[in-house]
Design an enzyme around this catalytic site. Structure first.
Site, short mmCIF file in Angstrom:
data_model
loop_
_atom_site.label_atom_id
_atom_site.label_comp_id
_atom_site.label_asym_id
_atom_site.label_seq_id
_atom_site.Cartn_x
_atom_site.Cartn_y
_atom_site.Cartn_z
N HIS A 163 4.54 -9.95 -6.46
CA HIS A 163 5.94 -10.22 -6.12
C HIS A 163 6.55 -11.22 -7.12
O HIS A 163 6.98 -12.32 -6.74
CB HIS A 163 5.99 -10.78 -4.69
CG HIS A 163 7.29 -10.58 -3.98
ND1 HIS A 163 8.45 -11.21 -4.37
CD2 HIS A 163 7.62 -9.84 -2.90
CE1 HIS A 163 9.43 -10.85 -3.55
NE2 HIS A 163 8.97 -10.03 -2.66
N GLU A 266 8.76 -6.35 -9.28
CA GLU A 266 7.50 -6.39 -8.54
C GLU A 266 6.70 -5.08 -8.69
O GLU A 266 6.95 -4.11 -7.97
CB GLU A 266 7.79 -6.64 -7.07
CG GLU A 266 8.78 -7.76 -6.79
CD GLU A 266 9.39 -7.68 -5.40
OE1 GLU A 266 8.76 -7.08 -4.50
OE2 GLU A 266 10.49 -8.19 -5.20
O1 TA6 Z 1 10.12 -7.30 -2.31
C1 TA6 Z 1 11.42 -7.39 -1.76
C2 TA6 Z 1 11.29 -7.80 -0.31
O2 TA6 Z 1 10.54 -6.85 0.42
C3 TA6 Z 1 12.70 -8.01 0.27
O3 TA6 Z 1 13.00 -7.03 1.25
C4 TA6 Z 1 12.64 -9.42 0.86
O4 TA6 Z 1 12.20 -9.39 2.19
C5 TA6 Z 1 11.60 -10.07 -0.07
O5 TA6 Z 1 10.60 -9.06 -0.21
C6 TA6 Z 1 11.07 -11.41 0.37
O6 TA6 Z 1 10.21 -11.24 1.47
P1 TA6 Z 1 9.60 -12.58 2.16
O7 TA6 Z 1 8.70 -12.10 3.24
O8 TA6 Z 1 8.87 -13.34 1.08
O9 TA6 Z 1 10.81 -13.38 2.64
#
Ligand code: TA6
Length: 292
Positions: A163, A266
């Protein structure tokens, strides 16, 4: 001292000036500083929110959180007790070893195996190893997933993703090449309209963006007027591009205006699941190169 091992983290310092800092909590890379051939001055390439917790109380808002065994809200029955993005980013990993320490690079290995905090919500047999390697202008992260089940065990079903919070001005940065890819638009209110095809040569994140691109090329460039990072991957067939823009005000550990300072690009295997036979190991890799 190119490798500074502390109680909760390890810091890698390359003799040519780059550095990386990895929390044992979540095996989260929270800093990667690097120059480039174009500009030798080492600068921070990742974003970590000023409100991020780095004490292990919650997943880090920034850096490179490791997502395993599920991306987003769990959809597989074996993941039903897990939270968003699985458990890898919110468990404390073990410092295993120094894999390499020479002019070519500095590499360390962290591991995560079943323990009470995991088996209480996830019963499958697994072993994770995470290898982080720092070179003069590169940072690579490799996730090794082993199905440690007996030969008669069923395949291990999982998703995996890095991520990455890439530091950049969100009003200027573009991600390429994504044109013609099918993607799932998580920002689309009408569920019937969420599957789309990317028509842009240059994908920007000036608006709220949360797109899951499928069967992506595996190599990406994250470019703004003052920075460029290339991401080369292996075994990650999908890629997510995310920036909440003003939705970021709803994220408790997002610093004021933090969304203006990064784009999440990501690489992952998130559309469908890897089915890993017992005894086998799957490796997902990314190599980040600072180009500007
Ligand atoms: O990767 C994008 C995502 O899935 C978004 O939908 C947003 O939720 C982000 O991840 C952050 O997720 P988190 O659980 O770290 O707040």
């Amino acid at each position: 001292m190119p490798i500074d091992r502390q109680a909760d983290r390890v810091i890698l310092q390359h003799p040519k000036g780059s550095s990386a800092e990895i929390l044992f909590y979540g095996a989260t890379v929270i800093s990667w500083k690097s120059g480039s051939i174009a500009n030798p001055q080492s600068v921070e390439r990742l974003f970590v929110s000023g409100k991020a917790a780095v004490d292990g109380s919650k997943p880090v808002r920034g850096g490179i959180p490791v997502v395993f065994p599920c991306f987003g809200a769990p959809t597989h029955p074996e993941h039903s007790k897990l939270g968003q993005h699985g458990f890898a980013r919110s468990e404390t990993w073990t410092f295993d070893s120094v894999v390499m320490d020479n002019e070519a690079g500095i590499s360390v290995k962290l591991t995560l195996e079943p323990k009470a905090s995991i088996t209480a919500k996830y019963e499958k047999p697994f072993q994770l190893a995470y290898v982080v390697t720092l070179a003069e202008h590169q940072l690579s992260t490799d996730l090794h997933v082993k199905n440690t089940g007996l030969s008669t065990s069923p395949p291990l079903a999982f998703q995996a993703l890095f991520h990455n919070y890439i530091r950049a001005n969100s009003s200027e940065v573009v991600v390429t090449p994504l044109k013609s890819l099918t993607y799932y638009d998580k920002t689309e209110p009408n569920e019937q309209l969420r599957t789309k095809v990317e028509e842009r040569d240059l994908v920007d994140v000036k608006n709220f963006t949360d797109f899951v691109y499928q069967n992506a090329p595996g190599t990406y460039e994250v470019t703004s007027p003052t920075s460029k990072v290339e991401i080369k991957t292996k075994n990650f067939k999908d890629v997510v591009v995310w920036n909440p823009q003003q939705e970021g005000t709803k994220i408790g550990d997002m610093e004021e205006g933090g969304w203006e300072k990064y784009v999440c690009v990501e690489p992952g295997f998130v559309h469908g699941f890897v089915a890993l036979p017992a005894g086998e190991t799957w490796i997902g890799q990314q190599v980040l190169t600072a180009k500007l």
